[in-house]
Design a protein around this motif. Structure first.
Motif, short mmCIF file in Angstrom:
data_model
loop_
_atom_site.label_atom_id
_atom_site.label_comp_id
_atom_site.label_asym_id
_atom_site.label_seq_id
_atom_site.Cartn_x
_atom_site.Cartn_y
_atom_site.Cartn_z
N MET A 89 0.82 -1.20 0.00
CA MET A 89 0.00 0.00 0.00
C MET A 89 0.87 1.26 0.00
O MET A 89 2.06 1.19 0.25
CB MET A 89 -0.94 0.00 1.22
CG MET A 89 -0.22 0.10 2.55
SD MET A 89 -1.37 0.21 3.93
CE MET A 89 -2.00 1.87 3.72
N LYS A 90 0.21 2.36 -0.33
CA LYS A 90 0.94 3.62 -0.43
C LYS A 90 0.72 4.46 0.83
O LYS A 90 -0.41 4.56 1.31
CB LYS A 90 0.45 4.38 -1.64
CG LYS A 90 1.54 5.16 -2.29
CD LYS A 90 1.12 5.64 -3.66
CE LYS A 90 2.29 5.48 -4.63
NZ LYS A 90 1.99 5.96 -5.95
N VAL A 91 1.78 5.00 1.36
CA VAL A 91 1.64 5.90 2.50
C VAL A 91 2.21 7.26 2.10
O VAL A 91 3.23 7.34 1.41
CB VAL A 91 2.42 5.36 3.73
CG1 VAL A 91 2.23 6.27 4.93
CG2 VAL A 91 1.97 3.96 4.07
N LYS A 92 1.53 8.30 2.50
CA LYS A 92 2.01 9.65 2.16
C LYS A 92 2.44 10.37 3.44
O LYS A 92 1.74 10.29 4.45
CB LYS A 92 0.89 10.44 1.48
CG LYS A 92 0.46 9.86 0.15
CD LYS A 92 -0.86 10.47 -0.30
CE LYS A 92 -1.51 9.62 -1.34
NZ LYS A 92 -1.29 9.90 -2.68
N VAL A 93 3.55 11.03 3.34
CA VAL A 93 4.08 11.73 4.52
C VAL A 93 4.39 13.18 4.15
O VAL A 93 4.94 13.45 3.08
CB VAL A 93 5.39 11.06 5.04
CG1 VAL A 93 6.00 11.87 6.18
CG2 VAL A 93 5.13 9.63 5.47
N ILE A 94 4.00 14.08 5.03
CA ILE A 94 4.37 15.49 4.85
C ILE A 94 5.26 15.91 6.01
O ILE A 94 4.93 15.65 7.17
CB ILE A 94 3.12 16.38 4.78
CG1 ILE A 94 2.41 16.16 3.43
CG2 ILE A 94 3.51 17.86 4.90
CD1 ILE A 94 1.22 17.03 3.21
N VAL A 95 6.40 16.49 5.68
CA VAL A 95 7.30 16.98 6.73
C VAL A 95 7.34 18.51 6.63
O VAL A 95 7.56 19.06 5.54
CB VAL A 95 8.72 16.39 6.56
CG1 VAL A 95 9.69 17.03 7.54
CG2 VAL A 95 8.69 14.88 6.77
N THR A 96 7.07 19.15 7.73
CA THR A 96 7.07 20.62 7.74
C THR A 96 8.01 21.14 8.83
O THR A 96 8.26 20.46 9.81
CB THR A 96 5.66 21.17 8.03
OG1 THR A 96 5.16 20.52 9.20
CG2 THR A 96 4.72 20.91 6.87
N LEU A 97 8.45 22.37 8.65
CA LEU A 97 9.29 23.00 9.67
C LEU A 97 8.41 23.39 10.86
O LEU A 97 7.27 23.81 10.69
CB LEU A 97 9.96 24.26 9.12
CG LEU A 97 11.16 24.05 8.19
CD1 LEU A 97 11.56 25.38 7.58
CD2 LEU A 97 12.33 23.43 8.94
N LYS A 98 8.95 23.24 12.05
CA LYS A 98 8.22 23.67 13.24
C LYS A 98 8.07 25.20 13.23
O LYS A 98 8.88 25.90 12.63
CB LYS A 98 9.00 23.27 14.50
CG LYS A 98 8.92 21.79 14.76
CD LYS A 98 9.57 21.44 16.09
CE LYS A 98 9.22 20.02 16.43
NZ LYS A 98 10.16 19.22 17.06
N ASP A 99 7.05 25.67 13.94
CA ASP A 99 6.87 27.11 14.06
C ASP A 99 8.12 27.73 14.66
O ASP A 99 8.72 27.16 15.57
CB ASP A 99 5.69 27.43 14.99
CG ASP A 99 4.37 27.13 14.30
OD1 ASP A 99 4.38 26.98 13.06
OD2 ASP A 99 3.35 27.01 15.00
N GLY A 100 8.49 28.87 14.17
CA GLY A 100 9.63 29.58 14.76
C GLY A 100 10.96 29.21 14.12
O GLY A 100 11.94 29.90 14.33
N VAL A 101 10.99 28.14 13.32
CA VAL A 101 12.25 27.79 12.65
C VAL A 101 12.33 28.58 11.35
O VAL A 101 11.39 28.59 10.55
CB VAL A 101 12.34 26.27 12.35
CG1 VAL A 101 13.60 25.97 11.56
CG2 VAL A 101 12.31 25.48 13.63
N LEU A 102 13.46 29.26 11.18
CA LEU A 102 13.67 30.10 10.00
C LEU A 102 13.51 29.29 8.72
O LEU A 102 14.07 28.20 8.60
CB LEU A 102 15.09 30.67 10.10
CG LEU A 102 15.47 31.77 9.14
CD1 LEU A 102 14.81 33.08 9.58
CD2 LEU A 102 16.99 31.94 9.13
N ASP A 103 12.78 29.81 7.75
CA ASP A 103 12.59 29.13 6.47
C ASP A 103 12.90 30.10 5.35
O ASP A 103 12.01 30.72 4.76
CB ASP A 103 11.14 28.62 6.38
CG ASP A 103 10.87 27.92 5.07
OD1 ASP A 103 11.82 27.63 4.32
OD2 ASP A 103 9.68 27.65 4.79
N PRO A 104 14.20 30.27 5.02
CA PRO A 104 14.57 31.26 4.00
C PRO A 104 13.93 31.00 2.64
O PRO A 104 13.57 31.94 1.94
CB PRO A 104 16.09 31.14 3.90
CG PRO A 104 16.53 30.32 5.06
CD PRO A 104 15.36 29.55 5.55
#
Lengths: 227, 77
Positions: free
Chosen positions: B1-16
């Motif tokens: 089966m297929k699994v989908k994952v989303i990875v995001t930066l935590k709040d407050g971490v700089l994202d240039p």
């Protein structure tokens, strides 16, 4: 004194490190990442470069390679592990050092000479070093050191901040911070100070005709301290 | 089966990168864009049909490799 430099696919400062270590007396061996065992060593170096093309996160894939288990065992038993640039990124991804190196604040790859101040001399790397402010080279896109507030407190409490960006006189200021790193951090120790990760490259500063001499202070001193 | 994952930066971490995208969107007259945070998406094909097992394995993968818990959060879809 025996040292081992681990080579990952994409490492590109491994041979510079080999030259530097040999210049100051180390019997150095190059070790491919796919090996499980590391030859008997007094020092293991994770060199700079772009292991695995910086895929996923810098150092994250190298941190799971076969050889790393032995590096972790060596480090946990008190062995000296030095990570430069990508090596520092790998050390944070293995969990041997706290925090992470984020993309530089101003999104630019930075390649220039900087000055760093040695903050702690109670360790094998900097004990008795003759110079406290070194001019070293940096070349990175992800050198912006970041960690949680708790981790920062712990770094401070245990004097784990090894080197910080400063001017040639040793003044630490945001102006002299090239990449946005918290507290101008250029390098940190593990709690026991046997592991050192830093973004600047001492191995690029071992020849006054090519660059500068300041890397000599680092390697010469390290060799003396390990004798 | 297929699994989908989303990875995001935590709040407050700089994202240039997110910041640059936001500024570009603003420059393209999407003036309503206030903030952009860039993340990662993984499509993982797992050799099992047991959904519970697949998700448990994926969770482990997220913690051990896909996300760095110092700066990132993950979501299994």
């Amino acid at each position: 004194m025996k040292s081992s430099v681990i080579i990952f696919p994409g490492s590109n400062c491994d041979r510079d490190m080999d030259v530097a270590l040999k210049k100051f007396g180390f019997k150095n061996q190059m070790v491919w990442h796919d090996n499980q065992e590391i030859p008997k060593s007094d020092l293991i170096v994770l060199p700079g470069g772009f292991s695995y093309g910086d895929y996923l996160r810098c150092g994250s894939i190298a941190a799971k390679s076969k050889i790393i288990k032995s590096v972790i065992e060596f480090a946990n038993s008190g062995g000296l592990v030095l990570g430069i640039c990508n090596g520092f990124q790998i050390l944070t991804e293995t969990g041997l050092l706290p925090g992470i190196l984020l993309q530089n604040k101003y999104q630019k790859f930075i390649c220039k000479n900087v000055h760093v101040k040695i903050n702690d001399k109670e360790n094998k790397y900097f004990k008795n070093i003759k110079k406290e402010i070194l001019e070293l080279h940096i070349a990175h896109n992800e050198g912006n050191y970041f960690c949680s507030d708790d981790e920062m407190k712990s770094l401070n409490d245990n004097n784990q901040i090894a080197v910080t960006y400063c001017n040639e006189k040793g003044k630490e200021d945001e102006k002299f911070n090239p990449n946005g790193a918290l507290k101008n951090i250029a390098g940190i120790f593990s709690k026991k100070k046997n592991i050192l990760g830093m973004m600047p490259h001492p191995e690029r500063m071992i020849d006054k005709y090519l660059s500068s001499n300041d890397g000599n202070f680092f390697f010469e001193n390290l060799f003396e301290n390990l004798k | 089966m297929k699994v989908k994952v989303i990875v995001t930066l935590k709040d407050g971490v700089l994202d240039p990168q997110g910041k640059a995208i936001q500024q570009t969107l603003n420059g393209m007259n999407f003036s309503e864009v206030k903030e952009v945070r860039q993340g990662k998406y993984f499509d993982i094909e797992i050799n099992t049909n047991d959904e519970k097992k697949a998700k448990a394995k994926t969770e482990e993968m997220c913690k051990k490799l896909l996300a760095n818990m110092v700066i990132e959060d993950y979501k299994i879809l």
